[in-house]
Design an enzyme around this catalytic site. Sequence first.
Site, PDB file in Angstrom:
ATOM      1  N   GLU A  31       0.860  -1.135   0.039  1.00 26.10           N
ATOM      2  CA  GLU A  31      -0.554   0.524  -0.460  1.00 26.10           C
ATOM      3  C   GLU A  31       0.682   1.541  -0.280  1.00 26.10           C
ATOM      4  O   GLU A  31       0.863   2.117   1.001  1.00 26.10           O
ATOM      5  CB  GLU A  31      -0.748  -0.122   1.498  1.00 26.10           C
ATOM      6  CG  GLU A  31      -1.628  -1.200   1.144  1.00 26.10           C
ATOM      7  CD  GLU A  31      -2.598  -0.772   2.718  1.00 26.10           C
ATOM      8  OE1 GLU A  31      -2.466  -0.342   3.488  1.00 26.10           O
ATOM      9  OE2 GLU A  31      -3.309  -2.196   2.542  1.00 26.10           O
ATOM     10  N   GLU A  41      -6.979 -10.312   0.204  1.00 27.47           N
ATOM     11  CA  GLU A  41      -7.335  -9.739   1.364  1.00 27.47           C
ATOM     12  C   GLU A  41      -9.185  -9.622   0.729  1.00 27.47           C
ATOM     13  O   GLU A  41      -9.620  -8.548   0.972  1.00 27.47           O
ATOM     14  CB  GLU A  41      -7.026  -8.760   2.077  1.00 27.47           C
ATOM     15  CG  GLU A  41      -5.906  -8.355   1.879  1.00 27.47           C
ATOM     16  CD  GLU A  41      -4.853  -7.633   2.291  1.00 27.47           C
ATOM     17  OE1 GLU A  41      -5.388  -6.619   3.037  1.00 27.47           O
ATOM     18  OE2 GLU A  41      -3.690  -7.120   2.573  1.00 27.47           O
TER      19      GLU A  41
END
Length: 387
Positions: free
Chosen positions: A162, A272
């Site tokens: 991220e 995820e």
Amino acid sequence: MKTIHKICLALALILPACSGGQPQHPAETPALKDVYKDAFKMGAAVSSFDLSGRNPELVDLILKHFNTLTPGNELKPESLHPRPDVWNWERADRYVDFAVEHDMFVMGHTLCWHNQTPEFFWNDKDGKPKSHDELVETLRSYIETVCTHFKGRVDAWDVINEIVSEEGGYRDKGWVHAFGGEEYGDEIVKTVFRFAEQYAPDTELYYNEFNVWRPSKLEGVLHLVKMLQEEGIRIDGVGIQAHWGLNYPKNHYVEEAIEKIAALGVKVMITELDIDVLPLSKEGQIIGQAMRDPQFQLEEFEEFFDPYKDGLPEEVEKELADRYEELFQIFYDHRDVIDRVTFWGPHDGSSWKNGSPIPGRTNYPLLFNRDLTPHEAFWRVAAIPGK
């Protein structure tokens, strides 16, 4: 409606489902890893508690359905190295040893992230920001220590997590902020992947990111991959985080992300994965702390934001099943380039979506209920390869 649903849940272990006639006991379900064995790996993120054996039926479910595991928190910096003079290996070793013992593909998550990283990574013992060279050495030393410890036992690392912003640049958080801002983003990415390549030469190296479906962010991820490739730095794949909802993202965005990343010659992973069914967050991913304000736990808001405390209504159960079915059809249609699909948790009760973005809600984002019986969505997903 809710009364009928409660009766279904109570009888779920011994009777067929209230709709569809499918058997509900976990032992009677087809194994997802077998159903998709010719398509891609099937995985779940797990915690130390999940693997502790305190719930043997949960361990059985994990072993039956999944052939790859990702640690929820055990291999993040704050867990492994919470203080300058402290290293905690016990929980991480337990996770890795479990996966190795059961011949599962072992994910390491994650070496470099702006979150769940102690401040001493970026500041010296007096609290002053570290110099550029000190930051580089901190990264090198940490990556060397962790990759060396797990050498030969971890199959792939999420090297960076991220770091790309919604606009396609770099997020001014964590390492980017410590180095001096967005202009250092390329340097950080190259530095971290070089160290990972050096200290984990026999391990696959991935980049992992959320909202990759967003066109502007996708361009930032594509830039990151192409930059590493042009520099001759190894990157083996990209994880597309799938914290999605009933109504987003649009399917063509998902397909475009898969196809554009695959066109660069790297593996694509769906990581995820969970599908939010609750008001507000079923429409889009909410990040930040705004929704944690105590006012949203007041009675008048709670009733709206947390409507399914007593069970998921049949019509929402169907919406969840429809959504999972259409997404897995996309994944299966792209099975030639997708290497792995990983759910962010094994069952609803283990999901972070019960506490984010609003604490204390009752969510149903995965394929298995809290009692480990399958949602209708499970049967839809299991049926796709046989169509």
